[in-house]
Write an enzyme that holds these catalytic residues in place. Structure first.
Site, PDB file in Angstrom:
ATOM      1  N   ARG A  83     -52.131   4.843 -13.622  1.00 23.30           N
ATOM      2  CA  ARG A  83     -51.483   5.127 -15.066  1.00 23.30           C
ATOM      3  C   ARG A  83     -51.067   3.616 -15.793  1.00 23.30           C
ATOM      4  O   ARG A  83     -49.943   3.629 -16.307  1.00 23.30           O
ATOM      5  CB  ARG A  83     -50.162   6.015 -15.226  1.00 23.30           C
ATOM      6  CG  ARG A  83     -50.476   7.186 -14.369  1.00 23.30           C
ATOM      7  CD  ARG A  83     -51.688   7.988 -14.712  1.00 23.30           C
ATOM      8  NE  ARG A  83     -51.698   9.229 -14.202  1.00 23.30           N
ATOM      9  CZ  ARG A  83     -52.752  10.060 -14.255  1.00 23.30           C
ATOM     10  NH1 ARG A  83     -53.909   9.843 -15.076  1.00 23.30           N
ATOM     11  NH2 ARG A  83     -52.837  11.174 -13.823  1.00 23.30           N
ATOM     12  N   GLU A  91     -47.856  16.738  -4.994  1.00 21.23           N
ATOM     13  CA  GLU A  91     -49.177  16.573  -5.132  1.00 21.23           C
ATOM     14  C   GLU A  91     -49.957  15.917  -4.004  1.00 21.23           C
ATOM     15  O   GLU A  91     -50.838  15.054  -4.042  1.00 21.23           O
ATOM     16  CB  GLU A  91     -49.284  15.286  -6.334  1.00 21.23           C
ATOM     17  CG  GLU A  91     -48.560  15.960  -7.662  1.00 21.23           C
ATOM     18  CD  GLU A  91     -48.665  15.118  -9.103  1.00 21.23           C
ATOM     19  OE1 GLU A  91     -48.799  13.657  -8.660  1.00 21.23           O
ATOM     20  OE2 GLU A  91     -48.583  15.555 -10.028  1.00 21.23           O
ATOM     21  N   ARG A 111     -37.661  11.171  -4.222  1.00 19.47           N
ATOM     22  CA  ARG A 111     -38.255  11.679  -5.628  1.00 19.47           C
ATOM     23  C   ARG A 111     -38.160  13.211  -5.494  1.00 19.47           C
ATOM     24  O   ARG A 111     -38.707  14.058  -4.794  1.00 19.47           O
ATOM     25  CB  ARG A 111     -39.458  11.330  -6.170  1.00 19.47           C
ATOM     26  CG  ARG A 111     -39.540   9.708  -6.296  1.00 19.47           C
ATOM     27  CD  ARG A 111     -40.905   9.304  -6.827  1.00 19.47           C
ATOM     28  NE  ARG A 111     -41.357   9.491  -7.993  1.00 19.47           N
ATOM     29  CZ  ARG A 111     -42.289   9.851  -8.554  1.00 19.47           C
ATOM     30  NH1 ARG A 111     -43.279  10.474  -7.611  1.00 19.47           N
ATOM     31  NH2 ARG A 111     -42.550   9.989  -9.768  1.00 19.47           N
ATOM     32  N   ARG A 118     -43.953  25.998 -13.543  1.00 19.36           N
ATOM     33  CA  ARG A 118     -43.691  24.598 -12.950  1.00 19.36           C
ATOM     34  C   ARG A 118     -42.181  23.854 -13.530  1.00 19.36           C
ATOM     35  O   ARG A 118     -41.816  23.369 -12.931  1.00 19.36           O
ATOM     36  CB  ARG A 118     -44.891  23.719 -13.686  1.00 19.36           C
ATOM     37  CG  ARG A 118     -44.550  22.247 -13.156  1.00 19.36           C
ATOM     38  CD  ARG A 118     -45.975  21.451 -13.521  1.00 19.36           C
ATOM     39  NE  ARG A 118     -45.868  19.996 -13.309  1.00 19.36           N
ATOM     40  CZ  ARG A 118     -46.722  19.201 -13.597  1.00 19.36           C
ATOM     41  NH1 ARG A 118     -47.842  19.586 -13.908  1.00 19.36           N
ATOM     42  NH2 ARG A 118     -46.315  17.955 -13.710  1.00 19.36           N
ATOM     43  N   ASP A 168     -43.128  16.658 -17.099  1.00 17.70           N
ATOM     44  CA  ASP A 168     -43.786  15.348 -16.603  1.00 17.70           C
ATOM     45  C   ASP A 168     -43.929  14.236 -17.799  1.00 17.70           C
ATOM     46  O   ASP A 168     -45.052  13.998 -18.171  1.00 17.70           O
ATOM     47  CB  ASP A 168     -45.233  15.372 -15.934  1.00 17.70           C
ATOM     48  CG  ASP A 168     -45.530  14.273 -15.104  1.00 17.70           C
ATOM     49  OD1 ASP A 168     -44.733  13.338 -14.889  1.00 17.70           O
ATOM     50  OD2 ASP A 168     -46.904  14.523 -14.912  1.00 17.70           O
ATOM     51  N   GLU A 195     -48.353   6.756 -20.356  1.00 15.21           N
ATOM     52  CA  GLU A 195     -49.287   7.786 -19.775  1.00 15.21           C
ATOM     53  C   GLU A 195     -49.667   8.810 -20.584  1.00 15.21           C
ATOM     54  O   GLU A 195     -50.595   9.332 -20.833  1.00 15.21           O
ATOM     55  CB  GLU A 195     -48.851   8.498 -18.575  1.00 15.21           C
ATOM     56  CG  GLU A 195     -49.810   9.422 -17.773  1.00 15.21           C
ATOM     57  CD  GLU A 195     -49.480  10.233 -16.562  1.00 15.21           C
ATOM     58  OE1 GLU A 195     -48.388   9.737 -16.192  1.00 15.21           O
ATOM     59  OE2 GLU A 195     -50.119  11.155 -16.059  1.00 15.21           O
TER      60      GLU A 195
HETATM   61  C1  GCV Z   1     -48.061   8.386  -9.092  1.00 13.60           C
HETATM   62  C2  GCV Z   1     -47.764  12.511 -12.724  1.00 13.60           C
HETATM   63  C3  GCV Z   1     -48.961  11.174 -12.869  1.00 13.60           C
HETATM   64  C4  GCV Z   1     -49.211  10.544 -11.654  1.00 13.60           C
HETATM   65  C5  GCV Z   1     -47.985  10.166 -10.728  1.00 13.60           C
HETATM   66  C6  GCV Z   1     -47.178  11.458 -10.555  1.00 13.60           C
HETATM   67  C7  GCV Z   1     -45.887  11.031  -9.951  1.00 13.60           C
HETATM   68  O1  GCV Z   1     -48.630  13.546 -12.168  1.00 13.60           O
HETATM   69  O2  GCV Z   1     -50.085  11.706 -13.627  1.00 13.60           O
HETATM   70  O3  GCV Z   1     -50.137   9.404 -11.880  1.00 13.60           O
HETATM   71  O4  GCV Z   1     -48.239   9.557  -9.643  1.00 13.60           O
HETATM   72  O5  GCV Z   1     -46.836  11.886 -11.749  1.00 13.60           O
HETATM   73  O6  GCV Z   1     -44.988  10.968 -10.675  1.00 13.60           O
HETATM   74  O7  GCV Z   1     -45.691  11.150  -8.977  1.00 13.60           O
END
Ligand code: GCV
Length: 670
Positions: free
Chosen positions: A130, A274, A307, A324, A353, A381
């Site tokens: 990003r 993720e 996190r 979500r 997000d 982003e």
């Molecule tokens: C680093 C979003 C972004 C991802 C990022 C993620 C996060 O999904 O698109 O690029 O990953 O957030 O904060 O972990």
């Protein structure tokens, strides 16, 4: 950026400095000396009677780290630092005030938040997840950005992924210190491949070189770690946080990291998120996972930042009860009070997000016994990739000033972070940064203001976004007269609202183009897919019903007073209507307009505003350096086509869905 070398040398021209220390010299005071002599090119004198600026460094026991006082005494400026970092902050604050032509009378300053952190999503191949401003400033080969614009890079040396551009890191650390930042994480939270080895020699020795520079500017260094490191690096059969061999493996790692870098800050972890590994794979909780690492760094005073961006990224969209937005709260609320004092939970400001418009994540205010950092995304982003101008301070300030209980004025997040912590020295803000190897650091020159503003907000949450913007403009464009500065100001201070106008209507969010990395419109790109971010538009209406009465029940995660406001159509703020409710296109907002008319109007207004920005900026030709002029000018033209594309796609889509035309008869389907 804002510390224009020529300008700061001009405003300190003829000044002589004297440093008085009562405590022994440390790495920060050495840095201060070199800042004066080498960067400012001003002499240091030993007799205070010969000095125009006296800097007192006097490590005190009372007061907070980094605080300082500036006053004038017999025509001299006296900076009194609580500690060496305080003296540095006082020094940069003096430079700012001199640059802005502000008076230096009696002035006391202390940081509002103890942790003021920058996160890099830099990867050791030199790329930045990003990132929109060129390659990483830490990783990749020196000079490898030269041909980045035509996509030609020299081959990489995988045994040494560090760029080694020490001058640039010093400049960067200076920028961070000048706005009061005191912590930085060097690498992406998605820690993959060789990046897992940053905690080991020989990479660790190169991390130390960077960390020493940051330390001298009062900034402590963190590394993101892969939770599966015991298996991946240690050859263990498990990474279970309760397994003895795993615990002692991390202890050994921590001991060696701190032996190499005594001022090391700690570890940053994205776990069970993720696809990243984490303690849940072993049936353990996030608290088990985080506390185990906190145990490892505790003997060294280290911190573990954990996190909370944990959600099911493999959702079954047919199940309308899954939401979500509920994930962070659902995953963490029951762990309140279970994290060790050395753990800090890093929570994104909104529940989805970093969208253009989101409500506050309900964990803020609800967690009563947990250290927390609010996370922001300076890198744009979802906000235009640093092509579109988007000065985002208005949104961030709104977030930190949001009350978690409408009836309680002390429930603003900027206050509850401290009052709800179990260790008040471990709370604050973190933000994913927007810098890279581009000459101007941030791709779009105007995007520098977001980094500047983030630091200013961390230090002093009473300064408004307009004031921060004026400060940044005056320091960055000292050559401009008042009228021209107003032109830049007019662009920047409306840019966040303009972006919202031509993109996300009424809090709907995430209608972004997947294949272009979230730039440009992609109205249905995330609709009915595994990521769980929907707008649910159909021929009858649009929006996500998150109410307690008929929706997903997300609203119930807020305190009563806030929940009541969001639950009911009468009290929901218009700009969040579609985040919380599914309504017909003919539903009337508080200003009397229908939803569909609001969509048309704001999308026309947004694109028109960008066209005006071009006219305003064109007035600056020949008044700002040519490269800066071209840089912004080119991007504004790209922004205009982006805004037009958004306008036409959104308006067309909702016209087709609703079958309702524009009251003002404008062309909807081009
Ligand atoms: C680093 C979003 C972004 C991802 C990022 C993620 C996060 O999904 O698109 O690029 O990953 O957030 O904060 O972990």
């Amino acid at each position: 950026m804002w510390l224009n070398d020529k300008h700061v040398r001009q405003v300190t021209h003829g000044m002589r400095f004297c440093i008085r220390e009562t405590s022994s010299e440390n790495i920060c005071t050495l840095r201060l000396r070199s800042e004066i002599v080498q960067w400012l090119e001003r002499p240091l004198v030993s007799d205070i009677n010969d000095a125009d600026v006296i800097i007192d460094i006097d490590s005190k026991n009372s007061g907070s780290k980094g605080e300082f006082t500036i006053r004038t005494e017999h025509d001299r400026i006296v900076i009194d630092g609580h500690d060496a970092a305080g003296a540095l902050y006082g020094f940069y604050t003096m430079l700012r005030r001199l640059s802005l032509g502000q008076q230096i009378a009696q002035f006391h300053s202390q940081p509002k938040q103890p942790i003021r952190m920058i996160d890099h999503w830099d990867q050791i191949d030199g790329s930045v997840e990003r990132g929109y401003a060129g390659e990483s400033i830490f990783f990749g080969r020196l000079g490898s950005n030269e041909h980045a614009d035509i996509g030609v890079f020299p081959p990489r040396d995988t045994s040494n992924p560090f760029r080694g551009d020490i001058d640039r890191i010093i400049q960067y650390a200076r920028f961070l210190a000048s706005i009061g930042i005191n912590a930085v994480a060097l690498n992406n939270v998605n820690v993959r491949g060789d990046a897992t080895r940053l905690i080991l020699h020989p990479f660790l020795d190169r991390v130390k070189e960077i960390a020493d520079i940051f330390s001298s500017f009062g900034v402590s260094t963190f590394l993101s770690v892969n939770y599966a490191a015991p298996k991946l690096l240690g050859g263990l059969g498990t990474s279970d946080p309760l397994a003895d061999d795993v615990r002692s493996w991390w202890k050994q790692i921590a001991d060696e990291v701190y032996k190499t870098i005594p001022a090391f800050g700690g570890f940053l972890v994205k776990a069970d998120s993720e696809g990243e590994p984490g303690p849940m794979q072993y049936g353990r909780t996030h608290a088990d996972g985080a506390n185990m690492l906190a145990d490892a760094v505790a003997p060294h005073g280290g911190t573990v930042i954990w996190r909370a961006f944990v959600y099911n990224s493999n959702q079954d969209w047919r199940d309308r009860t899954i939401d979500r937005a509920k994930a962070a709260y659902d995953n963490f609320i029951s762990l309140d009070g279970q994290f060790d004092p050395g753990v800090v939970l890093q929570v994104k400001f909104g529940p989805i997000d970093f969208q253009t418009r989101e409500p506050l994540t309900p964990l803020f205010g609800a967690m009563k016994h947990t250290n927390m950092l609010m996370e922001f995304e300076i890198t744009a982003e979802y906000l235009g990739h640093q092509i579109d101008v988007n000065y985002v301070l208005p949104q961030w300030l709104e977030m930190i000033n949001t009350r978690t209980d409408l009836e309680n004025p002390d429930s603003e997040v900027k206050k509850t972070l401290g009052t709800n912590a179990i260790d008040g020295s471990r709370v604050g803000y973190a933000a994913v940064v927007n810098v890279g190897m581009d000459d101007n650091w941030t791709g779009n020159t105007l995007a520098q203001a977001n980094l500047y503003g983030y630091g200013r907000m961390c230090w002093d949450d009473e300064v408004g976004s307009d004031e921060i913007c004026r400060e940044w403009i005056a320091q960055t464009f000292p050559e401009l007269g008042d009228e021209d500065r107003e032109r830049v100001f007019a662009i920047m201070t409306t840019s966040n609202a303009t972006y919202e106008d031509y993109t996300a209507p009424l809090g709907v969010g995430f209608m972004v183009c997947k294949s272009r990395g979230h730039y440009g419109p992609g109205i249905n790109d995330y609709e009915y897919d595994r990521w769980g971010t929907y707008h649910y538009a159909d021929r009858n209406g649009v929006g996500v019903d998150r109410t307690m009465a008929t929706g997903t029940g997300y609203v119930a995660q807020y305190s009563d007073s806030v929940a009541q406001m969001y639950e009911h159509l009468e009290s929901i703020p218009d700009n969040l209507l579609l985040f919380f409710h599914h309504v017909p296109y003919t539903y009337r907002l508080h200003d009397g307009r229908t939803v569909i008319q609001h969509i048309y109007d704001t999308h026309f207004d947004g694109a028109d505003a960008v066209a005006r920005y071009i006219q305003l900026w064109d007035e600056l030709r020949g008044k700002v350096p040519q490269n800066v002029f071209e840089n912004v000018s080119r991007r504004l033209r790209l922004q205009l086509s982006n805004a037009i594309e958004w306008r036409d796609q959104i308006n067309t889509y909702f016209y087709r869905m609703s079958g309702i035309g524009d009251e003002r008869g404008r062309t909807i389907v081009p």
